[in-house]
Every structure is written in structure tokens, then in C-alpha cells.
Design a protein around this motif. Sequence first.
Motif, mmCIF file in Angstrom:
data_model
loop_
_atom_site.group_PDB
_atom_site.id
_atom_site.type_symbol
_atom_site.label_atom_id
_atom_site.label_comp_id
_atom_site.label_asym_id
_atom_site.label_seq_id
_atom_site.Cartn_x
_atom_site.Cartn_y
_atom_site.Cartn_z
ATOM 1 N N MET A 1 0.857 -1.177 0.000
ATOM 2 C CA MET A 1 0.000 0.000 0.000
ATOM 3 C C MET A 1 0.898 1.233 0.000
ATOM 4 S SD MET A 1 -2.805 1.228 2.864
ATOM 5 C CE MET A 1 -3.943 -0.092 2.529
ATOM 6 N N LYS A 2 0.667 2.137 -0.947
ATOM 7 C CA LYS A 2 1.431 3.380 -1.025
ATOM 8 C C LYS A 2 0.607 4.499 -0.386
ATOM 9 C CE LYS A 2 3.754 6.629 -3.968
ATOM 10 N NZ LYS A 2 3.976 7.146 -5.290
ATOM 11 N N ILE A 3 1.149 5.083 0.677
ATOM 12 C CA ILE A 3 0.460 6.151 1.405
ATOM 13 C C ILE A 3 1.274 7.422 1.228
ATOM 14 C CG2 ILE A 3 -0.332 6.934 3.664
ATOM 15 C CD1 ILE A 3 -0.139 3.813 4.390
ATOM 16 N N GLU A 4 0.643 8.465 0.735
ATOM 17 C CA GLU A 4 1.348 9.728 0.582
ATOM 18 C C GLU A 4 0.453 10.899 0.957
ATOM 19 O OE1 GLU A 4 2.323 10.959 -3.490
ATOM 20 O OE2 GLU A 4 0.918 9.445 -4.196
ATOM 21 N N LEU A 5 1.096 11.971 1.368
ATOM 22 C CA LEU A 5 0.378 13.192 1.704
ATOM 23 C C LEU A 5 0.558 14.189 0.576
ATOM 24 C CD1 LEU A 5 1.318 13.663 5.461
ATOM 25 C CD2 LEU A 5 -0.587 12.401 4.469
ATOM 26 N N ARG A 6 -0.527 14.844 0.209
ATOM 27 C CA ARG A 6 -0.484 15.886 -0.826
ATOM 28 C C ARG A 6 -1.177 17.126 -0.281
ATOM 29 N NH1 ARG A 6 -2.170 12.693 -6.389
ATOM 30 N NH2 ARG A 6 -0.631 11.029 -6.220
ATOM 31 N N LYS A 7 -0.900 18.243 -0.925
ATOM 32 C CA LYS A 7 -1.458 19.536 -0.512
ATOM 33 C C LYS A 7 -1.238 19.739 0.983
ATOM 34 C CE LYS A 7 -4.768 19.890 -4.254
ATOM 35 N NZ LYS A 7 -6.151 20.102 -4.647
ATOM 36 N N ARG A 54 -9.014 1.334 7.627
ATOM 37 C CA ARG A 54 -8.242 0.666 6.566
ATOM 38 C C ARG A 54 -6.747 0.755 6.876
ATOM 39 N NH1 ARG A 54 -8.090 2.736 0.310
ATOM 40 N NH2 ARG A 54 -6.645 1.161 -0.470
ATOM 41 N N LEU A 55 -6.286 1.924 7.315
ATOM 42 C CA LEU A 55 -4.871 2.094 7.658
ATOM 43 C C LEU A 55 -4.511 1.280 8.903
ATOM 44 C CD1 LEU A 55 -4.396 5.911 6.980
ATOM 45 C CD2 LEU A 55 -3.507 3.999 5.620
ATOM 46 N N ASN A 56 -5.407 1.221 9.871
ATOM 47 C CA ASN A 56 -5.162 0.401 11.068
ATOM 48 C C ASN A 56 -5.015 -1.070 10.695
ATOM 49 O OD1 ASN A 56 -5.093 2.418 13.037
ATOM 50 N ND2 ASN A 56 -7.311 2.370 13.321
ATOM 51 N N ALA A 57 -5.880 -1.548 9.803
ATOM 52 C CA ALA A 57 -5.824 -2.951 9.373
ATOM 53 C C ALA A 57 -4.517 -3.228 8.641
ATOM 54 C CB ALA A 57 -7.023 -3.281 8.488
ATOM 55 N N TYR A 58 -4.108 -2.294 7.788
ATOM 56 C CA TYR A 58 -2.842 -2.459 7.063
ATOM 57 C C TYR A 58 -1.667 -2.425 8.038
ATOM 58 C CZ TYR A 58 1.087 -1.497 3.986
ATOM 59 O OH TYR A 58 2.305 -1.526 3.345
ATOM 60 N N GLY A 59 -1.675 -1.496 8.980
ATOM 61 C CA GLY A 59 -0.605 -1.386 9.966
ATOM 62 C C GLY A 59 -0.445 -2.658 10.779
ATOM 63 N N ALA A 60 -1.551 -3.341 11.048
ATOM 64 C CA ALA A 60 -1.508 -4.586 11.823
ATOM 65 C C ALA A 60 -0.753 -5.693 11.089
ATOM 66 C CB ALA A 60 -2.925 -5.043 12.165
ATOM 67 N N THR A 61 -0.644 -5.583 9.760
ATOM 68 C CA THR A 61 0.079 -6.593 8.977
ATOM 69 C C THR A 61 1.577 -6.312 8.916
ATOM 70 O OG1 THR A 61 -0.125 -5.467 6.831
ATOM 71 C CG2 THR A 61 -1.958 -6.911 7.505
#
Length: 136
Positions: A1-7, A54-61
Motif C-alpha cells: 500500500m502506497k500512502i502519501e500526503l499531498r497539498k 483501513r490504515l489500522n488494518a494495514y498497519g496490523a500486517t
Amino acid sequence: MKIELRKVHYSARLSEETAAFTAEVWIDGARAGTASNHGTGGPDDIHPRAMEERLNAYGATLPPITYAGGSYPQDAETLIDAAFQEWETARELKKLLGRKLLFPRQAEPGAVYQSRVLTKPQMIDALRDHETTRAK
């Protein structure tokens, strides 16, 4: 999963305990929500709730984050903080380097050559010349 911040809107003056910012959160190339922090030491505000889950579930992996005193699991908060750190590092590098290129020095392993300020066509030529020299 690619997580990025914009603006990203960041305020160093308002940052006391944590970074004061607001940003759009993009996951795998699609806008998923927003994140912000008031900079006073509290947690990030992450919206919508579905994105946070969704991010919490991904973080758990992912493997836990370890430090001298122990470890803790990754979650939406740690993933947003990591994305903010990545954004901030990129911003600082851009400020430091501007329109300069870095190349490894062939004669000195670990040493780096920094070019002067270049225009876009000069950058293209320099990269092309470096690639040709490296291929020989």
C-alpha cells in the motif's frame, strides 16, 4: 500500500510537541481522506473513519516499531506520521539542493559530487553524460 500526503500545509511556528499540519491522504494513487495535527502533542485527526480503519488494518500486517524501551504496533497514526516525515524530508532536500544534481564519485567510494545550479535542459544533458560515462 502506497500512502502519501499531498497539498500539505505545515506550520513550524505552530508546532510545539508535534508537527502542526493539514494534508490530503492518498492511498495507492487515489484520494482517500484528510489528516491533520494541531501541533500540541495530541494524535493526528484522520478522516473519514473508514480510511483510518483501513490504515489500522494495514498497519496490523506490518512489523512493530521497535525502540530502546520496547515496541509498539503500527497503525493509522504511525503510517500518517511516516508519510509526513517523508514529505518533510523531500521538502528539505529540495530546499537544500534546488536545481542541483548529486553523483557518486567513481574514484572515492562513498563520496558525492554536487553540480552547480542547472536549468532543466542542462540537467537532462548532465544526466545523459553521466549515464554515458557510467556505461563505459
